[in-house]
Design a protein around this motif. Structure first.
Motif, PDB file in Angstrom:
ATOM      1  N   SER A  19       0.874   0.329  -3.703  1.00 20.94           N
ATOM      2  CA  SER A  19       0.371  -0.724  -4.228  1.00 20.94           C
ATOM      3  C   SER A  19       0.944  -2.039  -3.219  1.00 20.94           C
ATOM      4  N   LEU A  41       1.442  -4.787  -5.388  1.00 24.03           N
ATOM      5  CA  LEU A  41       1.488  -5.687  -6.391  1.00 24.03           C
ATOM      6  C   LEU A  41       2.810  -6.461  -6.209  1.00 24.03           C
ATOM      7  N   ARG A  79      -3.144  -6.375  -5.933  1.00 24.49           N
ATOM      8  CA  ARG A  79      -2.541  -7.562  -6.688  1.00 24.49           C
ATOM      9  C   ARG A  79      -3.526  -8.154  -7.587  1.00 24.49           C
ATOM     10  N   ALA A  96       4.339  -9.202  -9.431  1.00 24.19           N
ATOM     11  CA  ALA A  96       5.210  -9.081 -10.445  1.00 24.19           C
ATOM     12  C   ALA A  96       4.563  -8.382 -11.462  1.00 24.19           C
ATOM     13  N   GLU A  97       3.526  -7.626 -10.965  1.00 25.44           N
ATOM     14  CA  GLU A  97       2.721  -6.828 -12.338  1.00 25.44           C
ATOM     15  C   GLU A  97       3.473  -5.544 -12.276  1.00 25.44           C
ATOM     16  N   GLU A  98       3.490  -4.938 -13.804  1.00 25.11           N
ATOM     17  CA  GLU A  98       4.124  -3.654 -14.207  1.00 25.11           C
ATOM     18  C   GLU A  98       2.956  -2.473 -14.060  1.00 25.11           C
ATOM     19  N   VAL A  99       3.629  -1.463 -13.748  1.00 22.73           N
ATOM     20  CA  VAL A  99       2.735  -0.237 -13.628  1.00 22.73           C
ATOM     21  C   VAL A  99       3.688   0.547 -14.806  1.00 22.73           C
ATOM     22  N   SER A 100       2.737   1.287 -15.734  1.00 21.75           N
ATOM     23  CA  SER A 100       3.000   2.211 -16.721  1.00 21.75           C
ATOM     24  C   SER A 100       2.537   3.582 -16.487  1.00 21.75           C
ATOM     25  N   THR A 126      -7.196  -3.838 -21.625  1.00 21.89           N
ATOM     26  CA  THR A 126      -6.282  -3.030 -22.703  1.00 21.89           C
ATOM     27  C   THR A 126      -7.282  -1.946 -23.224  1.00 21.89           C
TER      28      THR A 126
END
Length: 201
Positions: free
Chosen positions: A192, A194, A169, A196-200, A175
């Motif tokens: 993970s 994680l 986390r 609240a993180e997003e995974v793309s 970027t």
């Protein structure tokens, strides 16, 4: 080669690396560093194992390893082992590590909690990777070695049979600074911690 507490260790160019089979580059002591120049070139190494590591808040920085004479590597292990430790994978303008068409049986990249991995916009080049394991701890940092605003990728060539990826986390990943697998990944295991993180993908 090991750099102990407080040492600022450097290694010049090893342009002839004939028959070099096992290589370990590590900084282990508080406030220490190890910096290496190009290894291989005129005569390539023939590595069967490679370890690059930093511990106890130290920094290890490499500048390209040419081991195109390798038929196969049993293991490649890259690790920043604890908080404030840093590994910098510098390249020679093309490769961070090349084993030509050789196979890497086990590739592990570990960045512990609050540790850092940096890289040049170069490649780890092989014919294939049997098993790859990428582990990024809580609040770890992944980025290129350039100034802010650069967008530089670490590219791993060669098809991967099985790839495991573990994400902590609060990671910092600037970027445009990516770890890219250019070959086919047959099996991907992703885990993970994680929040609240997003995974793309």
């Amino acid at each position: 080669i090991t750099s102990a507490a407080g040492a600022v260790s450097t290694m010049g160019t090893m342009i002839t690396a004939t028959s070099l089979a096992s290589l370990s580059l590590s900084s282990t002591g508080t406030s220490s560093s190890l910096t290496t120049s190009k290894i291989g070139g005129t005569t390539d190494a023939a590595l069967t194992s490679l370890t690059i590591s930093a511990s106890s808040g130290s920094t290890t920085e490499i500048d390209g390893i040419d081991s195109a004479s390798s038929a196969a590597l049993t293991s490649v292990a890259i690790s920043a082992n604890d908080a404030n430790s840093k590994v910098v994978l510098g390249g020679d303008g093309t490769n961070i590590l090349t084993v030509g068409t050789g196979t890497i049986a086990s590739l592990t990249v570990t960045v512990a909690d609050n540790a850092t991995l940096q890289w040049a916009a170069d490649s780890i080049t092989s014919g294939a990777i049997t098993t790859g394991t990428l582990t990024f701890g809580d609040y770890s940092t992944l980025q290129d070695e350039g100034a802010g605003g650069d967008t530089e990728d670490l590219t791993l060539t060669g098809a991967v049979t099985t790839l495991g990826v573990s994400l902590g986390r609060g990671m910092t990943n600037l970027t445009g600074d990516s770890i890219v697998f250019s070959g086919t990944v047959t099996t991907l295991n992703l885990s993970s911690a994680l929040g609240a993180e997003e995974v793309s993908m």
